[in-house]
Scaffold this motif. Structure first.
Motif, PDB file in Angstrom:
ATOM      1  N   ARG A 275       0.726  -1.192  -0.191  1.00  0.00           N
ATOM      2  CA  ARG A 275       0.143   0.056   0.066  1.00  0.00           C
ATOM      3  C   ARG A 275       1.082   1.231  -0.137  1.00  0.00           C
ATOM      4  N   SER A 276       0.476   2.198  -0.810  1.00  0.00           N
ATOM      5  CA  SER A 276       1.218   3.336  -0.853  1.00  0.00           C
ATOM      6  C   SER A 276       1.022   4.319   0.359  1.00  0.00           C
TER       7      SER A 276
ATOM      8  N   ASP B 179      -3.204   3.971  -4.381  1.00  0.00           N
ATOM      9  CA  ASP B 179      -2.215   2.760  -4.783  1.00  0.00           C
ATOM     10  C   ASP B 179      -2.191   2.935  -6.221  1.00  0.00           C
TER      11      ASP B 179
ATOM     12  N   ALA C 113       0.038   5.543  -7.423  1.00  0.00           N
ATOM     13  CA  ALA C 113       1.445   5.507  -6.874  1.00  0.00           C
ATOM     14  C   ALA C 113       2.667   5.024  -7.732  1.00  0.00           C
ATOM     15  N   ASP C 114       2.054   3.985  -8.861  1.00  0.00           N
ATOM     16  CA  ASP C 114       3.132   3.589  -9.639  1.00  0.00           C
ATOM     17  C   ASP C 114       3.508   4.204 -10.662  1.00  0.00           C
TER      18      ASP C 114
ATOM     19  N   GLY D 260       4.562   7.908  -7.854  1.00  0.00           N
ATOM     20  CA  GLY D 260       5.311   7.850  -6.428  1.00  0.00           C
ATOM     21  C   GLY D 260       4.406   7.533  -5.371  1.00  0.00           C
ATOM     22  N   PRO D 261       5.108   6.791  -4.468  1.00  0.00           N
ATOM     23  CA  PRO D 261       4.318   6.352  -3.325  1.00  0.00           C
ATOM     24  C   PRO D 261       3.875   7.444  -2.254  1.00  0.00           C
ATOM     25  N   GLU D 262       4.081   8.600  -2.524  1.00  0.00           N
ATOM     26  CA  GLU D 262       3.876   9.833  -1.433  1.00  0.00           C
ATOM     27  C   GLU D 262       3.047  10.728  -2.489  1.00  0.00           C
TER      28      GLU D 262
END
Length: 463
Positions: free
Chosen positions: A2-3, A434, A437-438, A441-443
Motif C-alpha cells: 500500500r502506498s 495505490d 502511486a506506480d 510515486g508512493p507519496e
C-alpha cells in the motif's frame, strides 16, 4: 504494498510524538534548548489549541525556537510563534484575476515561524530548505536580480505595509513549511501572509485585517517576486476555513465564510502531485488573464467581470476574428465558472453534496477543454496533469464510482503542471492512492483537511 497517503509529513508526526509521549521529560514536557531557555510544550500545545490550531504540531515549533536560539544567541525579549496555512482552490479556476468569484479553503498544511523583534531594522530569516535572508526593512526599493527569491517576498510585504502607512520593523526568525513549493497549495501566498502577520502582531498590535494582509501579499508577489497572480490564494490563507470570495470590487472583495464539511458526507479531498515543474511556465500563466482582458477590451471593459455574458455570446464571430479562438474559449470558461462558483456555494450551504460533486466535475471539464490549463503548450513531453486526470477517471470507472455523481476530479490551482484535486468516498482513498502511486510515486497523494483558522501570531508563554 500500500502506498503512503500523506496527511501530515512524517517529520511532523515524529516531532509531535517526541514532545507528548508518556514519560517524555519526566512528564513535565519542558524541553531545554541550546541556551537553556525553557520551552513548555504542554503550555504551547494549549496556546495552539486555544487558537483553533493543531496542538500536535508543538514539536515543529520547539525545533524552530531551538534553531532561533542557536542562530541568534544574544537575543532578548519575547519570542513569538506564527503560522499561515496553505490553501486549496475548490472552484473559480482562473477567475480571480478578472474580478470573478472563487471558492477556496485553508488547509492543514502550513508555514510556521519562531520570531523575536529587533531594535533595529534588520530582518534576518532562516527558512528550512531556502537560502538565508538578511535585509534592511528600511531599504524597500525592488532590487535588480532579486525577483523570484524569498528575499523579494519579504521585502515586498514590508514595502506593501509601509506604502499603506502601517508600522514595520526588524525581526529575527526561523521558519519551515509543510506547504511544499509546486504542490498547488500556495506555498508563496502562505509565506507572504506569514510575514505580513508577523509584522501585524509585532508592530501593529494585530490591527491589520486579513484582507489587507492578503492584498499586501499579492502586491509583493506581483511587484517584487515578479509573478502574475490574482488575490484568491492570499485571501484564503489569511482568512482561514472555507471562503467564498467575490472580487467584483477588488479593492474591497466580499469574503464569506462557508462550511465545507466533506468528511461529514463520507468524502475525502485528495490532491495528487504529478511531480511536474513550474519552471518556464510564467508565460503560460500570464497568457490566461491577458487573453481574458483582450476579450474584455474588445467589448468595452477592462476585465471580463465588466462584460455581460449575453454581450459576449452575441459578438463571438467578431471576437474570433479579431482576438482569436483561444481567448474566446477562455472567456467561455470564465463566464460559466463564475456562475458555477455561486451554484457550488449554494449547494454547500444547502447540504446538496451530490449537486456539488456534479458542479465540481463541470469545473474540471471547463478548465481542461475551454481554459486549456492542463497541458502546457511549451512542452509535449511533460503533461502530468492530463495523465493524472485520465488515470483518475479510469480508476473511478473501474471501481464503479460515477464521475460527477459519486466522485469528481479537476485540475488544481494554476494548472499546466503540479497537482490535481479529487473528491471521493473515504473508503476508496487507499485504493485510489495505490492506483496512482506506480506512476507518480508512493507519496504523491495527500489527504487534505480544512483548517478553520487563518494566519495567527502570538507571544510564546515560556516556562
Amino acid at each position: 504494498m500500500r502506498s503512503m497517503i500523506r496527511e501530515r509529513p512524517d517529520s511532523v508526526n515524529r516531532s509531535a510524538e517526541s514532545m507528548t509521549r508518556p514519560g517524555c521529560c519526566d512528564r513535565v514536557l519542558v524541553i531545554m534548548n541550546s541556551r537553556t531557555r525553557p520551552f513548555n510544550a504542554e503550555r504551547v500545545a494549549a496556546q495552539l489549541d486555544e487558537r483553533g490550531l493543531d496542538p500536535s504540531h508543538v514539536g515543529r515549533y520547539a525545533t524552530l525556537v531551538e534553531r532561533l536560539d542557536t542562530a541568534d544567541p544574544g537575543r532578548v525579549g519575547p519570542t513569538y510563534l506564527a503560522t499561515a496555512p496553505g490553501r486549496t482552490e475548490l472552484a473559480g479556476n482562473h477567475t480571480d484575476h478578472n474580478r470573478g468569484r472563487v471558492l477556496a479553503a485553508s488547509v492543514n498544511l502550513d508555514s510556521i515561524a519562531a520570531v523575536v523583534p529587533r531594535d533595529d531594522s534588520v530582518v534576518a530569516l532562516r527558512s528550512e530548505g531556502f537560502e538565508p535572508v538578511e535585509l534592511d526593512a528600511d531599504d524597500l526599493d525592488p532590487r535588480p536580480g532579486e525577483a523570484g527569491t524569498t528575499a523579494a517576498l519579504v521585502r515586498g510585504v514590508i514595502a506593501g505595509l509601509a506604502h499603506r502607512g502601517y508600522r514595520t520593523g526588524g525581526f529575527s526568525a526561523t521558519a519551515s513549511s509543510t506547504v511544499l513549493p509546486g504542490s498547488g497549495l500556495s506555498s508563496s501566498a502562505s509565506f507572504e501572509v506569514l510575514v505580513g502577520q508577523i509584522q501585524n502582531v509585532l508592530y501593529n498590535d494585530g490591527a491589520i485585517g486579513p484582507t489587507a494582509i492578503a492584498q499586501i501579499g499579492r502586491y509583493a508577489e506581483n511587484t517584487y517576486f515578479d509573478k502574475p497572480c490574482g488575490l484568491m490564494d492570499q485571501v484564503a490563507c489569511a482568512t482561514g476555513g472555507g471562503v467564498a470570495i467575490d472580487f467584483a470590487d477588488e479593492s474591497n472583495p466580499i469574503v464569506e465564510k462557508v462550511d465545507v464539511a466533506f468528511t461529514d458526507a463520507g468524502l475525502a479531498l485528495v490532491v495528487v502531485d504529478t511531480g511536474g515543474s513550474h519552471a518556464d511556465l510564467t508565460g503560460e500563466y500570464a497568457a490566461i488573464p491577458a487573453d481574458m482582458r483582450a476579450i474584455a477590451a474588445a467589448l468595452g471593459g477592462e476585465q471580463l467581470r465588466d462584460v455581460a455574458p449575453a454581450s459576449f455570446y452575441a459578438d463571438i464571430r467578431r471576437l474570433r476574428s479579431e482576438i482569436g479562438d483561444r481567448a474566446v474559449a477562455r472567456a467561455i470558461h470564465f463566464f460559466s465558472e463564475n456562475q458555477r462558483v455561486a451554484d457550488m456555494v449554494d449547494a454547500l450551504k444547502a447540504g446538496r453534496i451530490v449537486d456539488y460533486i456534479g458542479l465540481m466535475g463541470e469545473s474540471g471539464h471547463s478548465s481542461g477543454l475551454f481554459l486549456q490549463n492542463c497541458a502546457p503548450a511549451v512542452s509535449t513531453g511533460e503533461q502530468g496533469v492530463v495523465v493524472a486526470l485520465a488515470l483518475t477517471e479510469r480508476f473511478l470507472n473501474r471501481v464503479g464510482l460515477r464521475s460527477g455523481v459519486d466522485a469528481a476530479t479537476r485540475v488544481h490551482g494554476g494548472g499546466f503542471a503540479g497537482t490535481i484535486q479529487t473528491l471521493l468516498p473515504i473508503d476508496r482513498v487507499g485504493d485510489y492512492a495505490d492506483a496512482l502511486a506506480d506512476v507518480f510515486g508512493p507519496e504523491s497523494s495527500t489527504v487534505l483537511s480544512i483548517r478553520s483558522t487563518g494566519a495567527v501570531a502570538f507571544q510564546l508563554e515560556e516556562a
